[in-house]
Design a protein around this motif. Structure first.
Motif, PDB file in Angstrom:
ATOM      1  N   LEU A  38      -0.699   3.832   1.908  1.00  8.95           N
ATOM      2  CA  LEU A  38       0.754   4.237   1.231  1.00  8.95           C
ATOM      3  C   LEU A  38       0.903   5.602   1.047  1.00  8.95           C
ATOM      4  O   LEU A  38       2.032   6.120   1.306  1.00  8.95           O
ATOM      5  N   ARG A  39       0.103   6.176   0.309  1.00  9.90           N
ATOM      6  CA  ARG A  39       0.131   7.719  -0.061  1.00  9.90           C
ATOM      7  C   ARG A  39       0.211   8.503   1.155  1.00  9.90           C
ATOM      8  O   ARG A  39       0.995   9.457   1.393  1.00  9.90           O
ATOM      9  N   SER A  50       0.359   4.280  14.134  1.00 17.16           N
ATOM     10  CA  SER A  50      -0.644   5.496  14.188  1.00 17.16           C
ATOM     11  C   SER A  50      -1.303   5.403  12.868  1.00 17.16           C
ATOM     12  O   SER A  50      -2.556   6.084  12.857  1.00 17.16           O
ATOM     13  N   LEU A  51      -1.150   4.466  11.929  1.00 14.61           N
ATOM     14  CA  LEU A  51      -2.221   4.537  11.035  1.00 14.61           C
ATOM     15  C   LEU A  51      -3.253   3.572  11.258  1.00 14.61           C
ATOM     16  O   LEU A  51      -3.139   2.215  11.216  1.00 14.61           O
ATOM     17  N   THR A  52      -4.420   3.941  11.371  1.00 15.17           N
ATOM     18  CA  THR A  52      -5.501   3.164  11.924  1.00 15.17           C
ATOM     19  C   THR A  52      -6.305   2.900  10.623  1.00 15.17           C
ATOM     20  O   THR A  52      -6.683   3.695   9.827  1.00 15.17           O
ATOM     21  N   ALA A  53      -7.014   1.866  10.543  1.00 19.12           N
ATOM     22  CA  ALA A  53      -7.902   1.338   9.486  1.00 19.12           C
ATOM     23  C   ALA A  53      -9.250   2.285   9.578  1.00 19.12           C
ATOM     24  O   ALA A  53     -10.043   2.645  10.548  1.00 19.12           O
ATOM     25  N   SER A  59      -5.010  -0.442   7.808  1.00 17.48           N
ATOM     26  CA  SER A  59      -4.257   0.071   9.082  1.00 17.48           C
ATOM     27  C   SER A  59      -2.801  -0.068   8.709  1.00 17.48           C
ATOM     28  O   SER A  59      -2.514  -0.757   7.502  1.00 17.48           O
ATOM     29  N   GLY A  60      -1.827   0.304   9.537  1.00 20.53           N
ATOM     30  CA  GLY A  60      -0.397   0.221   9.288  1.00 20.53           C
ATOM     31  C   GLY A  60       0.128  -1.300   9.195  1.00 20.53           C
ATOM     32  O   GLY A  60       0.847  -1.554   8.349  1.00 20.53           O
ATOM     33  N   CYS A  66       1.026  -5.909   3.109  1.00 18.79           N
ATOM     34  CA  CYS A  66       0.886  -6.051   1.695  1.00 18.79           C
ATOM     35  C   CYS A  66       1.971  -5.524   1.110  1.00 18.79           C
ATOM     36  O   CYS A  66       2.658  -6.321   0.030  1.00 18.79           O
ATOM     37  N   LEU A  67       2.960  -4.750   1.784  1.00 16.11           N
ATOM     38  CA  LEU A  67       4.285  -4.557   1.044  1.00 16.11           C
ATOM     39  C   LEU A  67       5.055  -5.350   0.991  1.00 16.11           C
ATOM     40  O   LEU A  67       5.786  -5.684   0.222  1.00 16.11           O
TER      41      LEU A  67
END
Length: 131
Positions: A38-39, A50-53, A59-60, A66-67
């Protein structure tokens, strides 16, 4: 943002969020990894896809799940209120100092009287609806 603050936020989320009994399924992602993602998302403006684990971040899609869960249960507002209360010095919202293991050597910080507050459990009382 200091990583100690990320750990504090993750500890407050974990203390307030009682996950349901999931049974023998895949274990949930550690909260600190979701908070770190998130940060990065907020700071860099990285697109969701594009947020990969990685070892340090989720990951995204995990971040979105979670959000959505936290927003749906009202957890984000509760965590925000608790963090503001801790910042303002509310007496019921403190970090309990760590308890040393029997026979453990004391650190220099503890000898000087400065307990490492972030390594101890949260003492939130009824603020999270905990017993």
């Amino acid at each position: 943002m200091d990583f100690r603050l990320l750990h504090l936020i993750a500890m407050v989320i974990d203390a307030c969020d009682r996950p349901p009994d999931r049974g023998p399924s895949h274990p949930p992602t550690e909260t600190i990894r979701v908070v770190a993602t998130l940060r990065r998302f907020l700071r860099e403006g990285t697109p969701w896809r594009s947020l990969t684990a990685t070892e340090d971040q989720a990951s995204g899609s995990t971040l979105r799940r979670c959000l959505a869960h936290w927003a749906g249960t009202g957890l984000l507002a509760k965590v925000h209120a608790l963090l503001v209360g801790m910042l303002r010095g509310h007496p019921d919202l403190t970090l309990a100092p760590p308890r040393p293991a029997p026979g453990a050597a004391r650190t220099r910080r503890e000898v000087r009287g400065e307990a490492a507050a972030l390594s101890g459990p949260l003492a939130l009382g009824p603020a999270c609806g905990l017993p």
